[in-house]
Design a protein around this motif. Structure first.
Motif, mmCIF file in Angstrom:
data_model
loop_
_atom_site.group_PDB
_atom_site.id
_atom_site.type_symbol
_atom_site.label_atom_id
_atom_site.label_comp_id
_atom_site.label_asym_id
_atom_site.label_seq_id
_atom_site.Cartn_x
_atom_site.Cartn_y
_atom_site.Cartn_z
ATOM 1 N N THR A 138 0.813 -1.211 0.000
ATOM 2 C CA THR A 138 0.000 0.000 0.000
ATOM 3 C C THR A 138 0.846 1.261 0.000
ATOM 4 O O THR A 138 0.465 2.270 -0.615
ATOM 5 C CB THR A 138 -0.949 0.004 1.214
ATOM 6 O OG1 THR A 138 -1.659 -1.233 1.272
ATOM 7 C CG2 THR A 138 -1.934 1.150 1.143
ATOM 8 N N ASP A 139 1.992 1.239 0.671
ATOM 9 C CA ASP A 139 2.842 2.429 0.706
ATOM 10 C C ASP A 139 3.507 2.697 -0.639
ATOM 11 O O ASP A 139 3.895 3.837 -0.928
ATOM 12 C CB ASP A 139 3.929 2.275 1.777
ATOM 13 C CG ASP A 139 3.374 2.367 3.188
ATOM 14 O OD1 ASP A 139 2.281 2.930 3.354
ATOM 15 O OD2 ASP A 139 4.031 1.858 4.115
ATOM 16 N N ASP A 140 3.622 1.676 -1.458
ATOM 17 C CA ASP A 140 4.344 1.804 -2.723
ATOM 18 C C ASP A 140 3.440 1.935 -3.939
ATOM 19 O O ASP A 140 3.853 2.522 -4.953
ATOM 20 C CB ASP A 140 5.251 0.582 -2.924
ATOM 21 C CG ASP A 140 6.211 0.371 -1.776
ATOM 22 O OD1 ASP A 140 6.790 1.359 -1.309
ATOM 23 O OD2 ASP A 140 6.351 -0.789 -1.329
ATOM 24 N N PHE A 141 2.223 1.375 -3.865
ATOM 25 C CA PHE A 141 1.342 1.356 -5.024
ATOM 26 C C PHE A 141 -0.037 1.906 -4.662
ATOM 27 O O PHE A 141 -0.526 1.716 -3.550
ATOM 28 C CB PHE A 141 1.203 -0.064 -5.583
ATOM 29 C CG PHE A 141 2.421 -0.548 -6.306
ATOM 30 C CD1 PHE A 141 2.574 -0.342 -7.666
ATOM 31 C CD2 PHE A 141 3.438 -1.187 -5.606
ATOM 32 C CE1 PHE A 141 3.716 -0.774 -8.321
ATOM 33 C CE2 PHE A 141 4.588 -1.615 -6.256
ATOM 34 C CZ PHE A 141 4.725 -1.410 -7.622
ATOM 35 N N ALA A 142 -0.637 2.566 -5.637
ATOM 36 C CA ALA A 142 -1.976 3.136 -5.489
ATOM 37 C C ALA A 142 -2.876 2.615 -6.598
ATOM 38 O O ALA A 142 -2.422 2.356 -7.715
ATOM 39 C CB ALA A 142 -1.907 4.661 -5.544
ATOM 40 N N VAL A 143 -4.151 2.478 -6.293
ATOM 41 C CA VAL A 143 -5.134 2.026 -7.272
ATOM 42 C C VAL A 143 -5.859 3.231 -7.856
ATOM 43 O O VAL A 143 -6.291 4.128 -7.124
ATOM 44 C CB VAL A 143 -6.157 1.071 -6.625
ATOM 45 C CG1 VAL A 143 -7.201 0.617 -7.649
ATOM 46 C CG2 VAL A 143 -5.450 -0.132 -6.013
ATOM 47 N N VAL A 144 -5.976 3.260 -9.178
ATOM 48 C CA VAL A 144 -6.836 4.233 -9.850
ATOM 49 C C VAL A 144 -7.778 3.458 -10.777
ATOM 50 O O VAL A 144 -7.439 2.371 -11.257
ATOM 51 C CB VAL A 144 -6.044 5.288 -10.641
ATOM 52 C CG1 VAL A 144 -5.214 6.144 -9.703
ATOM 53 C CG2 VAL A 144 -5.179 4.647 -11.700
ATOM 54 N N HIS A 145 -8.943 4.034 -11.007
ATOM 55 C CA HIS A 145 -9.980 3.361 -11.806
ATOM 56 C C HIS A 145 -10.257 4.169 -13.054
ATOM 57 O O HIS A 145 -10.553 5.372 -12.985
ATOM 58 C CB HIS A 145 -11.257 3.222 -10.982
ATOM 59 C CG HIS A 145 -12.420 2.684 -11.747
ATOM 60 N ND1 HIS A 145 -12.587 1.343 -12.019
ATOM 61 C CD2 HIS A 145 -13.491 3.314 -12.324
ATOM 62 C CE1 HIS A 145 -13.699 1.161 -12.696
ATOM 63 N NE2 HIS A 145 -14.255 2.342 -12.917
#
Length: 328
Positions: free
Chosen positions: A140-147
């Motif tokens: 979670t600290d390294d990757f983010a989700v976008v839609h």
């Protein structure tokens, strides 16, 4: 028990017009100044939604898919590279504890989960590793989700893991790239726009359409998240028994709410038969409500299975007409 992991605060809250979301969606924007415009943008297949408050986990190792197959409700032992799926972790009694939105890139299984569940989920997965060749990591600290919405023709960043579904594409981006992505893939739409379209599509969400006793049949997850022809997993006995011998005690419904009311009913607002009035017996409760750019005020609700499908309902003090999501 919820994870005490701090919720990441998105840098996109600095975009013009951003209003921070509250509650379980804390950390991203509720909207950027125009809720209905943002909904129409997504419905037209443009723009994106910042879901960077979601937890991100990865599973690596040669046994990752066969191992996950033993733990979740979905058939994933032979999951094709790049094919999106979703899965649940159930309690021993068949109640929904976790929801995972998965894709495998050939070397790594990626999943995003509700923001307040990643710590507890990883703790469970770690406890089940035994002698399998797997490594579970909180990313979670390294990757983010976008839609990106369905119909989007936006160019995808090179190397990003992507979940492509009928409702759009979920991208796992390096968190450091969020602002650059927003600059090239805008306009941004807030989580309220995303939620309104989710409600319209009758898609349940963990912690909203579920409580401590929800089973998958009640909210329409048989098939999409629960595979009925796979081997043993925790809670399978309940799933099979209800599927083969009975009916779930509750069912998910979609509600058209009276548009004359100013306020939307909150999560947990009682649902009753309109004929019985505001003092009648409670037959269910609202799980999510939203203002839709075309349909007006709408909601999802869990009601008792024996509520007639053609009955007029009342939500708090608001009249509501129902549409069937899960058959009684």
């Amino acid at each position: 028990m919820k994870s005490q992991r701090p919720v990441p605060k998105s840098p996109l809250l600095s975009l013009p017009g951003a209003v921070a979301a509250e509650g379980r969606d804390e950390g991203v924007a509720a909207h950027y100044g125009d809720l209905f415009r943002e909904q129409r943008t997504l419905a037209d297949g443009t723009g994106f939604v910042d879901l960077s408050h979601h937890g991100v986990l990865t599973v690596t190792g040669d046994d990752r898919l066969s191992w996950l197959h033993l733990l979740v409700t979905q058939h994933v032992s032979e999951l094709p590279v790049g094919q999106a799926t979703e899965a649940l972790v159930l309690s021993a009694n068949g109640h929904i504890e976790h929801a995972l939105y998965l894709v495998d890139d050939g070397e790594t299984t990626w999943a995003h989960v509700e923001p307040d569940t990643v710590g507890e989920l990883i703790a469970y997965l770690e406890s089940m590793k035994f002698f399998y060749r797997v490594e579970v990591a909180d990313r979670t600290d390294d990757f983010a989700v976008v839609h990106l919405p369905a119909g989007s023709i936006a160019e995808l960043p090179a190397g990003a893991a992507v979940r492509e579904t009928a409702h759009g594409r979920d991208l796992f981006l390096p968190r450091a790239d969020l602002e650059a992505f927003a600059a090239s893939h805008g306009p941004a739409a807030g989580i309220l726009a995303y939620e309104a379209l989710r409600v319209e599509a009758h898609r349940p969400r963990l912690g909203f359409e579920t409580d401590h006793r929800t089973i998958p049949h009640e909210i329409g997850l048989i098939g999409s998240a629960v595979h009925l022809q796979k081997g043993c997993y925790r809670g399978q006995e309940t799933v099979a028994r209800v599927q083969n011998l009975g009916k779930p005690p509750r069912r998910l419904v979609f509600l058209h709410l009276d548009g004359s009311e100013v306020l939307l009913p909150g999560h947990g607002t009682p649902v009753r038969l309109a004929a019985d009035g505001e003092e009648g017996r409670q037959l269910g409760f609202v799980t999510t409500s939203a203002r839709h750019h075309e349909l007006g005020p709408i909601a999802l609700a869990l009601v008792k299975r024996n509520v007639p499908v053609d009955a007029d309902l009342i939500v708090g003090t608001t009249a509501a007409a129902q549409e069937t999501v899960v058959e009684p």
